[in-house]
Design a protein around this motif. Structure first.
Motif, mmCIF file in Angstrom:
data_model
loop_
_atom_site.group_PDB
_atom_site.id
_atom_site.type_symbol
_atom_site.label_atom_id
_atom_site.label_comp_id
_atom_site.label_asym_id
_atom_site.label_seq_id
_atom_site.Cartn_x
_atom_site.Cartn_y
_atom_site.Cartn_z
ATOM 1 N N LEU A 187 0.855 -1.191 0.000
ATOM 2 C CA LEU A 187 0.000 0.000 0.000
ATOM 3 C C LEU A 187 0.890 1.240 0.000
ATOM 4 N N PRO A 188 0.526 2.255 -0.766
ATOM 5 C CA PRO A 188 1.373 3.449 -0.823
ATOM 6 C C PRO A 188 1.451 4.190 0.517
ATOM 7 N N CYS A 189 0.451 4.043 1.371
ATOM 8 C CA CYS A 189 0.448 4.780 2.646
ATOM 9 C C CYS A 189 1.397 4.179 3.680
ATOM 10 N N VAL A 190 1.964 3.004 3.415
ATOM 11 C CA VAL A 190 2.931 2.421 4.344
ATOM 12 C C VAL A 190 4.332 2.326 3.732
ATOM 13 N N SER A 191 4.501 2.823 2.531
ATOM 14 C CA SER A 191 5.790 2.777 1.864
ATOM 15 C C SER A 191 6.772 3.733 2.529
ATOM 16 N N LEU A 192 7.986 3.259 2.753
ATOM 17 C CA LEU A 192 9.017 4.091 3.367
ATOM 18 C C LEU A 192 9.602 5.093 2.378
ATOM 19 N N ASN A 193 9.764 4.673 1.145
ATOM 20 C CA ASN A 193 10.417 5.527 0.149
ATOM 21 C C ASN A 193 9.465 6.104 -0.892
ATOM 22 N N PHE A 194 8.252 5.584 -0.987
ATOM 23 C CA PHE A 194 7.315 6.021 -2.016
ATOM 24 C C PHE A 194 5.946 6.347 -1.406
ATOM 25 N N TYR A 195 5.961 6.928 -0.233
ATOM 26 C CA TYR A 195 4.717 7.202 0.497
ATOM 27 C C TYR A 195 3.763 8.071 -0.315
ATOM 28 N N THR B 168 -2.122 -3.181 9.582
ATOM 29 C CA THR B 168 -1.815 -4.565 9.185
ATOM 30 C C THR B 168 -0.763 -4.596 8.084
ATOM 31 N N PHE B 169 -0.924 -3.752 7.082
ATOM 32 C CA PHE B 169 0.019 -3.782 5.970
ATOM 33 C C PHE B 169 1.364 -3.135 6.312
ATOM 34 N N ARG B 170 1.407 -2.340 7.355
ATOM 35 C CA ARG B 170 2.694 -1.859 7.859
ATOM 36 C C ARG B 170 3.446 -3.037 8.479
ATOM 37 N N ASP B 171 2.732 -3.900 9.201
ATOM 38 C CA ASP B 171 3.354 -5.104 9.768
ATOM 39 C C ASP B 171 3.845 -6.033 8.665
ATOM 40 N N VAL B 172 3.041 -6.179 7.605
ATOM 41 C CA VAL B 172 3.441 -6.997 6.456
ATOM 42 C C VAL B 172 4.703 -6.412 5.828
ATOM 43 N N ARG B 173 4.718 -5.091 5.650
ATOM 44 C CA ARG B 173 5.892 -4.416 5.086
ATOM 45 C C ARG B 173 7.126 -4.671 5.940
ATOM 46 N N ASP B 174 6.991 -4.531 7.257
ATOM 47 C CA ASP B 174 8.135 -4.719 8.151
ATOM 48 C C ASP B 174 8.669 -6.147 8.098
ATOM 49 N N ALA B 175 7.773 -7.127 8.071
ATOM 50 C CA ALA B 175 8.196 -8.529 7.984
ATOM 51 C C ALA B 175 8.868 -8.805 6.645
ATOM 52 N N THR B 176 8.302 -8.254 5.589
ATOM 53 C CA THR B 176 8.876 -8.426 4.244
ATOM 54 C C THR B 176 10.261 -7.789 4.179
ATOM 55 N N LEU B 177 10.390 -6.574 4.687
ATOM 56 C CA LEU B 177 11.688 -5.896 4.689
ATOM 57 C C LEU B 177 12.742 -6.690 5.451
ATOM 58 N N LYS B 178 12.338 -7.280 6.573
ATOM 59 C CA LYS B 178 13.279 -8.071 7.367
ATOM 60 C C LYS B 178 13.798 -9.256 6.556
#
Length: 144
Positions: free
Chosen positions: A89-97, A114-124
């Motif tokens: 989701l664009p609202c949780v993107s670190l570089n493309f918010y 929820t999708f911020r958590d998904v992003r964090d797990a994916t980034l890890k």
């Protein structure tokens, strides 16, 4: 979903990683062995070279080689160079918010949380997985 550009970029880096510390690899060899359209591969390799991952040598015996050890190239770096955002989701993107158009209250949005958590797990996972890891997996070598 990964773009073709990102998948091809990863495949090309794996091919180059298998030849790390050897002679440069001809672009035609990579295109043929990895089943990547040569013109598209040229664009991808140019981007990776401009980002400081590759060295290119022209002329006889020319081609591409890795500037960095495959252990020092993680997937999140490659994805950001070739495919843009990691977040779904664009609202949780670190570089493309970007704010979601339909969002009423970003701070209390359950979808966003929820999708911020998904992003964090994916980034890890992507930050901890290197080209060397992928090479080892393909050769059936267990991760250290």
């Amino acid at each position: 979903m990964l773009s073709k550009k990102t998948k091809y970029g990863i495949r090309a880096l794996i091919a180059l990683g298998e030849h790390y510390d050897k002679e440069p690899v001809n672009i035609s060899f990579i295109a043929e062995s990895e089943n990547i359209p040569k013109k598209f591969l040229e664009q991808i390799l140019l981007e990776l070279r401009n980002a400081g991952f590759l060295y290119s040598k022209k002329g006889a015996g020319g081609g591409y080689s890795l500037l960095k050890n495959p252990k020092d190239i993680n997937l999140v770096q490659v994805m950001r160079i070739t495919g843009g955002p990691i977040a779904q989701l664009p609202c949780v993107s670190l570089n493309f918010y970007q704010r979601c158009e339909e969002c009423r209250d970003e701070e209390n949005c359950g979808i966003r949380d929820t999708f911020r958590d998904v992003r964090d797990a994916t980034l890890k996972i992507l930050s901890e997985t290197t080209i060397a890891d992928l090479i080892a997996k393909e050769k059936g070598i267990p991760k250290e």
